[in-house]
Design a protein around this motif. Structure first.
Motif, mmCIF file in Angstrom:
data_model
loop_
_atom_site.group_PDB
_atom_site.id
_atom_site.type_symbol
_atom_site.label_atom_id
_atom_site.label_comp_id
_atom_site.label_asym_id
_atom_site.label_seq_id
_atom_site.Cartn_x
_atom_site.Cartn_y
_atom_site.Cartn_z
ATOM 1 N N ASN A 84 0.794 -1.241 0.000
ATOM 2 C CA ASN A 84 0.000 0.000 0.000
ATOM 3 C C ASN A 84 0.817 1.277 0.000
ATOM 4 O O ASN A 84 0.698 2.116 0.883
ATOM 5 C CB ASN A 84 -0.928 0.015 1.225
ATOM 6 C CG ASN A 84 -2.134 -0.876 1.013
ATOM 7 O OD1 ASN A 84 -2.396 -1.313 -0.104
ATOM 8 N ND2 ASN A 84 -2.862 -1.160 2.066
ATOM 9 N N HIS A 87 1.814 6.022 -3.897
ATOM 10 C CA HIS A 87 1.591 6.205 -5.328
ATOM 11 C C HIS A 87 0.888 5.011 -5.981
ATOM 12 O O HIS A 87 0.658 5.032 -7.184
ATOM 13 C CB HIS A 87 2.926 6.485 -6.034
ATOM 14 C CG HIS A 87 3.508 7.815 -5.691
ATOM 15 N ND1 HIS A 87 4.499 7.963 -4.740
ATOM 16 C CD2 HIS A 87 3.210 9.055 -6.124
ATOM 17 C CE1 HIS A 87 4.808 9.242 -4.640
ATOM 18 N NE2 HIS A 87 4.044 9.925 -5.453
ATOM 19 N N TRP A 88 0.589 3.983 -5.204
ATOM 20 C CA TRP A 88 -0.146 2.854 -5.763
ATOM 21 C C TRP A 88 -1.644 3.146 -5.610
ATOM 22 O O TRP A 88 -2.289 2.756 -4.657
ATOM 23 C CB TRP A 88 0.225 1.566 -5.035
ATOM 24 C CG TRP A 88 1.656 1.151 -5.283
ATOM 25 C CD1 TRP A 88 2.581 1.777 -6.054
ATOM 26 C CD2 TRP A 88 2.300 -0.015 -4.766
ATOM 27 N NE1 TRP A 88 3.767 1.095 -6.036
ATOM 28 C CE2 TRP A 88 3.632 -0.010 -5.264
ATOM 29 C CE3 TRP A 88 1.892 -1.051 -3.924
ATOM 30 C CZ2 TRP A 88 4.551 -1.008 -4.944
ATOM 31 C CZ3 TRP A 88 2.807 -2.049 -3.613
ATOM 32 C CH2 TRP A 88 4.123 -2.038 -4.118
ATOM 33 N N SER A 90 -4.203 2.500 -7.878
ATOM 34 C CA SER A 90 -5.176 1.705 -8.626
ATOM 35 C C SER A 90 -6.104 0.932 -7.692
ATOM 36 O O SER A 90 -5.737 0.578 -6.564
ATOM 37 C CB SER A 90 -4.456 0.720 -9.553
ATOM 38 O OG SER A 90 -3.707 1.408 -10.523
ATOM 39 N N THR A 95 -5.728 -4.310 -10.151
ATOM 40 C CA THR A 95 -4.387 -4.865 -9.946
ATOM 41 C C THR A 95 -4.359 -6.136 -9.111
ATOM 42 O O THR A 95 -3.328 -6.804 -9.045
ATOM 43 C CB THR A 95 -3.493 -3.838 -9.232
ATOM 44 O OG1 THR A 95 -4.055 -3.548 -7.941
ATOM 45 C CG2 THR A 95 -3.383 -2.556 -10.036
ATOM 46 N N GLN A 98 -2.453 -5.448 -3.441
ATOM 47 C CA GLN A 98 -1.123 -4.843 -3.483
ATOM 48 C C GLN A 98 -0.504 -4.805 -2.084
ATOM 49 O O GLN A 98 0.352 -3.981 -1.798
ATOM 50 C CB GLN A 98 -1.185 -3.448 -4.104
ATOM 51 C CG GLN A 98 -1.658 -3.459 -5.551
ATOM 52 C CD GLN A 98 -1.230 -2.239 -6.337
ATOM 53 O OE1 GLN A 98 -0.179 -2.188 -6.936
ATOM 54 N NE2 GLN A 98 -2.094 -1.230 -6.329
ATOM 55 N N LYS A 360 -1.681 -5.204 -16.243
ATOM 56 C CA LYS A 360 -1.688 -4.419 -15.015
ATOM 57 C C LYS A 360 -1.954 -5.295 -13.803
ATOM 58 O O LYS A 360 -1.379 -5.090 -12.723
ATOM 59 C CB LYS A 360 -2.735 -3.311 -15.094
ATOM 60 C CG LYS A 360 -2.671 -2.330 -13.931
ATOM 61 C CD LYS A 360 -3.506 -1.097 -14.176
ATOM 62 C CE LYS A 360 -3.326 -0.092 -13.055
ATOM 63 N NZ LYS A 360 -4.088 1.160 -13.294
ATOM 64 N N LYS A 364 1.125 -4.964 -11.486
ATOM 65 C CA LYS A 364 0.682 -4.034 -10.446
ATOM 66 C C LYS A 364 1.301 -2.642 -10.648
ATOM 67 O O LYS A 364 2.062 -2.416 -11.578
ATOM 68 C CB LYS A 364 0.987 -4.598 -9.057
ATOM 69 C CG LYS A 364 0.404 -5.998 -8.847
ATOM 70 C CD LYS A 364 0.599 -6.496 -7.447
ATOM 71 C CE LYS A 364 0.107 -7.940 -7.294
ATOM 72 N NZ LYS A 364 -1.311 -8.115 -7.646
ATOM 73 N N ASP A 365 0.944 -1.712 -9.783
ATOM 74 C CA ASP A 365 1.388 -0.326 -9.950
ATOM 75 C C ASP A 365 2.905 -0.198 -9.885
ATOM 76 O O ASP A 365 3.508 0.598 -10.610
ATOM 77 C CB ASP A 365 0.754 0.571 -8.877
ATOM 78 C CG ASP A 365 -0.718 0.839 -9.140
ATOM 79 O OD1 ASP A 365 -1.192 0.528 -10.257
ATOM 80 O OD2 ASP A 365 -1.408 1.344 -8.236
ATOM 81 N N GLY A 366 3.526 -0.970 -8.997
ATOM 82 C CA GLY A 366 4.978 -0.912 -8.893
ATOM 83 C C GLY A 366 5.658 -1.361 -10.170
ATOM 84 O O GLY A 366 6.666 -0.783 -10.592
#
Length: 430
Positions: A84, A87-88, A90, A95, A98, A360, A364-366
């Motif tokens: 968490n 900047h994550w 989504s 995703t 996370q 995605k 994931k966002d990373g």
């Protein structure tokens, strides 16, 4: 009942043997053969609000410290799971979860292990049979009046915890349970707050003072770098290769949209970072790459952050200067700002990495951020954002790949900025 005190605790440790050697723990309850010492572990945690790239920086501080410590015994560095980050943004429906994301999701673990012994958190849990850790040390800055200090000296001492380290926890008999690293059931036997000032190598004194099999250093960001930018720093940094599947996604995007391959761009690297050779032969793909930081920089660094039109003007000027017609944009800007930026760049090809839904969910966002960084690191020329760790990591990647300094250490300037100083050139050392 939840109690609030200025302490932080953690989860794991292994039961001690009844008989120990001077430098470790025995694998037998009855005998201590000289070579039957169980591995020992240093875990660490970082202030929760810190971002992905700052946490990567703290890893280097801990890994260089562990590099020296591991020469004195079978010590392993436990990699804290990712969870968490700010900047994550989504949704979980996009995703998947996370929380509790392992390092192998983003980095090449075998490459990390070639520099220092590391182990994923979940593997550590299994290795010590989910037992509480022996000691948790909460690092805190030395409480003093800065104006009255004429000379800072490195050192540490066990002291009462400061108010800012308060955290809620529950105590069950002799075991403490808290919420940390994204878990609610992290336990430990002992905890101390440590007022600390100095480089991460100083942590060795704390570790050696306590004959424990597992130790957690909380707020590891308090410990400073050991000789930032020296050869050992760069060895560690070079070992931080990205996960192969993320490199593959980036390579496919570069080839499909940016006419860029490692062989053409002269960015081919050996599989083993230890075989890399110094030199500045990289040319890069025929595109300009920019990292345009927005969101919190609009109010946190307004003087150094350009408007969309201001950024477009700088992008156009550089494209014309380099005789390029393509720009790749990495940005945290809302989609409408990216569309606005693209609308002003008529006559140029503008690209932005947007993963497919299945992609995605996988990376994931990373992973999206890493793909952005890889693509930016292979460009003919790079422009970053002022004091952004995201931009700084790209500059490091370009140093490792062997780009000329003038193509790497560049930044956007604010619209009205007259004294726009370019980034300090922290160059690679072998």
């Amino acid at each position: 009942m939840v109690t609030f005190i200025p302490l932080v605790l953690f989860y794991l440790h292994a039961a001690l043997c009844t008989k120990t050697l001077d430098d470790g723990f025995c694998s037998s309850n009855n005998e201590c053969p000289k070579r039957s010492i169980l591995p020992r572990y240093v875990l660490y945690d970082v202030n929760e609000p810190e971002g992905f790239n700052l946490k990567r920086d703290v890893y280097i501080r801990m890994a260089t410290f562990m590099k020296k410590l591991s020469k004195e015994g079978d010590w392993h560095l436990v990699l804290p799971p990712w969870y968490n980050l700010f900047h994550w943004r989504s949704l979980e429906s996009e995703t998947g979860p996370q929380n509790h994301v392992s390092w192998e999701h983003f980095f090449h673990i075998a490459s990390l292990q070639s520099f220092v012994p590391v182990v994923e958190y979940i593997d550590f849990v299994h290795e010590v049979n989910s037992e509480p850790i022996d000691f948790v040390f909460v690092l805190q800055h030395i409480s003093t009046n800065f104006e009255q200090v004429s000379e800072w000296k490195d050192g540490w001492s066990i002291e009462p915890c400061h108010k800012e380290t308060s955290i809620n926890y529950k105590k069950y008999e002799n075991i403490f349970k808290i919420k940390v690293l994204g878990y609610n059931n992290v336990t430990a036997k002992e905890i101390e707050c440590v007022s600390f000032h100095g480089e991460s190598n100083l942590l060795a004194e704390i570790v050696k003072n306590y004959k424990s099999r597992s130790i957690l250093i909380h707020h590891a960001e308090v410990a400073l770098h050991n000789n930032f930018g020296d050869a050992l720093y760069w060895q560690c940094r070079r070992s931080m290769r990205f996960a192969p599947y993320l490199v593959k996604i980036s390579a496919e995007f570069r080839e499909k949209y940016l006419n860029s391959t490692d062989s053409i761009d002269k960015t081919e690297m050996p599989d083993d970072w230890r075989l890399e050779k110094p030199g500045r032969k990289a040319v890069g793909g025929p595109y300009l790459a920019v990292h345009l930081r927005r969101r919190d920089f609009l109010w946190g660094r307004p003087r150094d952050t350009p408007s969309i039109k201001g950024a477009v003007k700088q992008i156009k000027n550089k494209l014309v200067e380099l005789d390029l017609d393509t720009v790749f944009v990495a940005t945290d800007a809302p989609e409408e700002e990216y569309v606005e930026l693209k609308s002003y760049l008529v006559g140029f090809k503008v690209f932005h990495y947007i993963p497919t839904p299945s992609e995605k969910r996988k990376i994931k966002d990373g992973g999206v951020a890493i793909v952005d960084q890889i693509i930016c690191s292979h460009a003919r020329f790079f422009i970053g954002s002022f004091e952004s760790t995201f931009s700084f990591r790209i500059q490091e990647e370009r140093e490792i790949l062997g780009f000329k300094k003038k193509t790497t250490f560049n930044r956007f300037c604010g619209d009205q900025q007259k004294d726009c100083v370019q980034p300090t050139q922290w160059t690679i050392v072998y």
